[in-house]
Design a protein around this motif. Structure first.
Motif, mmCIF file in Angstrom:
data_model
loop_
_atom_site.group_PDB
_atom_site.id
_atom_site.type_symbol
_atom_site.label_atom_id
_atom_site.label_comp_id
_atom_site.label_asym_id
_atom_site.label_seq_id
_atom_site.Cartn_x
_atom_site.Cartn_y
_atom_site.Cartn_z
ATOM 1 N N GLY A 1 0.821 -1.220 0.000
ATOM 2 C CA GLY A 1 0.000 0.000 0.000
ATOM 3 C C GLY A 1 0.846 1.256 0.000
ATOM 4 O O GLY A 1 0.531 2.231 -0.680
ATOM 5 N N VAL A 2 1.935 1.243 0.768
ATOM 6 C CA VAL A 2 2.793 2.433 0.860
ATOM 7 C C VAL A 2 3.539 2.640 -0.462
ATOM 8 O O VAL A 2 3.391 3.679 -1.110
ATOM 9 C CB VAL A 2 3.815 2.295 2.019
ATOM 10 N N TYR A 3 4.321 1.625 -0.864
ATOM 11 C CA TYR A 3 5.177 1.802 -2.044
ATOM 12 C C TYR A 3 4.354 1.709 -3.333
ATOM 13 O O TYR A 3 4.555 2.497 -4.249
ATOM 14 C CB TYR A 3 6.326 0.776 -2.025
ATOM 15 N N GLY A 4 3.435 0.743 -3.372
ATOM 16 C CA GLY A 4 2.549 0.625 -4.532
ATOM 17 C C GLY A 4 1.705 1.882 -4.685
ATOM 18 O O GLY A 4 1.420 2.322 -5.796
ATOM 19 N N GLY A 5 1.322 2.479 -3.560
ATOM 20 C CA GLY A 5 0.520 3.721 -3.582
ATOM 21 C C GLY A 5 1.268 4.839 -4.297
ATOM 22 O O GLY A 5 0.665 5.596 -5.070
ATOM 23 N N PHE A 6 2.560 4.936 -4.057
ATOM 24 C CA PHE A 6 3.357 5.969 -4.743
ATOM 25 C C PHE A 6 3.474 5.671 -6.235
ATOM 26 O O PHE A 6 3.402 6.589 -7.054
ATOM 27 C CB PHE A 6 4.741 6.097 -4.098
ATOM 28 N N VAL A 7 3.640 4.386 -6.580
ATOM 29 C CA VAL A 7 3.736 4.016 -8.004
ATOM 30 C C VAL A 7 2.411 4.355 -8.712
ATOM 31 O O VAL A 7 2.401 4.960 -9.784
ATOM 32 C CB VAL A 7 4.077 2.505 -8.155
ATOM 33 N N ILE A 8 1.297 4.002 -8.069
ATOM 34 C CA ILE A 8 -0.031 4.289 -8.639
ATOM 35 C C ILE A 8 -0.190 5.804 -8.802
ATOM 36 O O ILE A 8 -0.669 6.299 -9.831
ATOM 37 C CB ILE A 8 -1.135 3.712 -7.716
ATOM 38 N N SER A 9 0.232 6.559 -7.772
ATOM 39 C CA SER A 9 0.090 8.022 -7.811
ATOM 40 C C SER A 9 0.897 8.631 -8.952
ATOM 41 O O SER A 9 0.436 9.564 -9.612
ATOM 42 C CB SER A 9 0.565 8.643 -6.502
ATOM 43 N N ILE A 10 2.088 8.093 -9.190
ATOM 44 C CA ILE A 10 2.916 8.619 -10.291
ATOM 45 C C ILE A 10 2.208 8.375 -11.623
ATOM 46 O O ILE A 10 2.128 9.278 -12.464
ATOM 47 C CB ILE A 10 4.325 7.974 -10.273
ATOM 48 N N PHE A 11 1.658 7.174 -11.790
ATOM 49 C CA PHE A 11 0.955 6.854 -13.039
ATOM 50 C C PHE A 11 -0.233 7.802 -13.246
ATOM 51 O O PHE A 11 -0.394 8.398 -14.311
ATOM 52 C CB PHE A 11 0.493 5.387 -13.000
ATOM 53 N N ILE A 12 -1.037 7.966 -12.194
ATOM 54 C CA ILE A 12 -2.235 8.805 -12.325
ATOM 55 C C ILE A 12 -1.850 10.273 -12.488
ATOM 56 O O ILE A 12 -2.461 11.001 -13.284
ATOM 57 C CB ILE A 12 -3.175 8.587 -11.108
ATOM 58 N N SER A 13 -0.828 10.733 -11.755
ATOM 59 C CA SER A 13 -0.467 12.156 -11.867
ATOM 60 C C SER A 13 0.103 12.462 -13.258
ATOM 61 O O SER A 13 -0.009 13.590 -13.730
ATOM 62 C CB SER A 13 0.490 12.575 -10.758
ATOM 63 N N GLY A 14 0.683 11.448 -13.930
ATOM 64 C CA GLY A 14 1.130 11.651 -15.316
ATOM 65 C C GLY A 14 -0.045 11.997 -16.213
ATOM 66 O O GLY A 14 0.017 12.923 -17.030
ATOM 67 N N ILE A 15 -1.136 11.254 -16.042
ATOM 68 C CA ILE A 15 -2.335 11.501 -16.843
ATOM 69 C C ILE A 15 -2.919 12.868 -16.479
ATOM 70 O O ILE A 15 -3.275 13.673 -17.345
ATOM 71 C CB ILE A 15 -3.372 10.372 -16.620
ATOM 72 N N PHE A 16 -2.981 13.158 -15.159
ATOM 73 C CA PHE A 16 -3.587 14.424 -14.734
ATOM 74 C C PHE A 16 -2.773 15.632 -15.217
ATOM 75 O O PHE A 16 -3.341 16.609 -15.708
ATOM 76 C CB PHE A 16 -3.739 14.485 -13.203
ATOM 77 N N THR A 17 -1.440 15.563 -15.090
ATOM 78 C CA THR A 17 -0.597 16.688 -15.516
ATOM 79 C C THR A 17 -0.836 17.000 -16.988
ATOM 80 O O THR A 17 -0.949 18.174 -17.378
ATOM 81 C CB THR A 17 0.897 16.363 -15.270
ATOM 82 N N ALA A 18 -0.930 15.939 -17.805
ATOM 83 C CA ALA A 18 -1.180 16.150 -19.235
ATOM 84 C C ALA A 18 -2.520 16.833 -19.459
ATOM 85 O O ALA A 18 -2.637 17.769 -20.260
ATOM 86 C CB ALA A 18 -1.140 14.816 -19.953
ATOM 87 N N LEU A 19 -3.543 16.397 -18.718
ATOM 88 C CA LEU A 19 -4.882 16.994 -18.871
ATOM 89 C C LEU A 19 -4.886 18.447 -18.406
ATOM 90 O O LEU A 19 -5.432 19.330 -19.073
ATOM 91 C CB LEU A 19 -5.907 16.202 -18.038
#
Lengths: 273, 267
Positions: free
Chosen positions: B41-59
């Motif tokens: 949850g801790v480390y996977g959470g950061f990986v998930i956040s990086i993936f999602i923030s990539g999409i959000f930053t582009a939008l």
């Protein structure tokens, strides 16, 4: 519809998006194959690896479909198609077939490097010809069903960027969750307990106990349905000879029919502004 | 720059996509914890956040191009470097909001299930969080670079997702190779003997040494996911330096981004 399809294919042939997707897919596959051989030079059952690798071009197909069909909305060319007298259903199906053809070409580009390495270098195959052919059929049907979902999203969500974000996020989620579903379903429903005699020298009786970690009942049925219906689950089972794989193309067909029927019906009522 | 940053943040809080992405990170990390464990949850959470923030930053940053509002910022006198850094700061804030939503699940789970994440070797939990936060900053600088240089929002989303996934796989490969032990204990088939050897310690063929190891280690530290994976692995000798690598990456990428953005033709 044939004219629309030909026009789409003609545009696809010259499309920078398609050519970029094709080049990226082929290059990544070549790198991936090279790394795979470097990591495990004694890899066996190369045909199983080829089938398992089919999951990746689904992402390439998603990117291609979303960017390619989104242009119809952003350039407003979708209205031109309606003005010249094409029905909405014709436009939808022409786009759907274009997405499938594009998806299969991208899959071919992805599979080419591992197939060449498998046939000419590794030469180690685990499946019989019939079994491999059935695996290929499962993968092709899974890609077609994925393409029907991409077409639905690209035709119903006008904003290309939003549609792309939604589809990429959904595909990444489905891809990430598939191994977990597989592991949950693989947990045995029961386990064997051996009861020994008092001094522990002989087994008195062996009996089976229900496994508390196993998923049963409705949750199991839901997980099995999710595993069989989504493209990544189907591809993961493409080389599994222990199950009846003939069912999987039927599951793909079901997803394909429902998403296409729903997409075409909603697109007919959509306000294209 | 402060005024542009304020305007960006004001727009950020009103953007529905941010809250949708934060909710997505929350749900996905919840599933991640349920199917894995609290460390996941801790480390996977950061990986998930990086993936999602990539999409959000582009939008989020792509809207400036699609609406043409980026030109308004220049019209009111802001320099290109100011616009770039204001956007970088806004995307970093958004990434931390998304990561906060993902880690909220972890905190709630830890609270109610009374479990704490595992740590390995010389890594303490606080240090691993610093590593993950610095890695997120490095990732944000990459996403901002892409969003500022490619005007097409949808293309940026595809490229961000593709590069994030590939970098994740590359980092996993590098970390696993660097985690290999120098020697292994066991037996192997000796063709000259025609039999298996006795159990003994012998050199591990997969162990990477020399210059190759130094280069692989540097690459693993520079890539954002390398730090996160190392924080959750046994190979943690240089853990204290990883945030410095990440911050260096963020600075280098931002300088390159500003340099290219200053020369970009904004139609």
């Amino acid at each position: 519809m044939i004219k629309l399809l030909l026009a789409n294919l003609c545009r696809m042939k010259r499309s920078r998006i398609f050519i970029t997707c094709l080049c990226v897919t082929f290059t990544l596959s070549a790198i991936f194959t090279y790394i795979l051989i470097k990591i495990s030079p004694t890899l066996a059952g190369w045909d199983k690896i080829i089938l398992a690798m089919t999951a990746a071009p689904i992402f390439a197909s998603a990117a291609f479909s979303m960017l390619f069909f989104g242009e119809d909305y952003s350039d407003k060319t979708i209205r031109n198609k309606l003005i010249i007298g094409r029905s909405r259903t014709e436009i939808y199906f022409a786009n759907l077939f274009t997405a499938i053809i594009g998806g299969l070409i991208l899959t071919f580009a992805w599979e080419l490097p591992p197939a060449v390495v498998g046939i000419f270098v590794i030469k180690d195959f685990a499946l019989s010809a019939e079994s491999f052919a059935l695996g290929i059929l499962v993968c092709v049907c899974a890609i077609a069903s994925a393409c029907s979902i991409f077409t639905l999203a690209s035709m119903l969500i006008v904003k290309r960027s939003s549609a792309t974000a939604v589809v990429i996020a959904l595909m990444a989620g489905a891809f990430a969750v598939t191994p977990t579903i597989k592991n949950k379903l693989a947990v045995p429903q029961t386990f064997e307990i051996s009861e020994c005699n008092a001094d522990g020298t002989a087994v008195e009786r062996v009996f089976e106990e229900p496994n508390p970690d196993a998923v049963t009942g409705f949750p199991r049925a839901a997980l099995e349905a999710a595993y069989d219906l989504q493209p990544f689950g189907q591809i993961k089972q493409a080389d599994d000879e222990t199950r009846d794989r003939a069912v999987l193309p039927l599951c793909s067909l079901g997803v394909f029919t429902i998403s296409t029927a729903a997409g075409a019906a909603i697109f007919r009522r959509k306000d294209l502004k | 720059m402060i005024k542009i940053l304020r305007a960006n943040l004001s727009r950020l809080w009103k953007t529905k996509a941010l809250w949708i992405c934060a909710a997505g990170a929350f749900v996905v990390n919840f599933i991640n914890i349920v199917t894995q464990n609290i460390s996941g949850g801790v480390y996977g959470g950061f990986v998930i956040s990086i993936f999602i923030s990539g999409i959000f930053t582009a939008l989020f940053l792509g809207t400036d191009y699609s609406d043409g509002t980026i030109r308004n910022k220049f019209t009111v006198g802001a320099s290109r470097a100011q616009v770039y850094f204001a956007n970088l700061s806004a995307s970093a804030v958004a990434a931390f909001v998304i990561a906060g939503a993902a880690q909220l699940v972890t905190a709630l789970y830890a609270l109610f299930a009374k479990k704490s994440p595992n740590t390995y070797g010389n890594v303490n939990f606080e240090m691993s969080i610093v590593v993950c936060v610095a890695a997120m900053l490095a990732a944000c600088s990459f996403f901002t670079l892409m969003s500022m240089l490619i005007a097409n929002k949808a293309s940026v989303i595809v490229w961000a997702a593709l590069i994030t996934t590939d970098v994740l796989f590359l980092s996993q490969y590098l970390t696993s190779r660097l985690d290999e032990e120098e020697t292994v204990y066991g037996s192997y088939y000796d063709e000259s003997l025609g039999d298996y050897t006795e159990m003994h310690e012998y050199p591990n063929e997969r162990y990477v040494s020399g210059t190759k190891r130094v280069l692989m280690n540097a690459a693993d530290n520079i890539l954002p996911f390398g730090g996160i994976l190392k924080a959750n692995s046994a190979n943690t000798a240089d853990i204290a330096f990883i945030p410095l690598y990440s911050l260096g990456t963020a600075a280098a990428v931002s300088v390159i981004g500003v340099f290219v953005f200053r020369k970009k033709d904004i139609k």
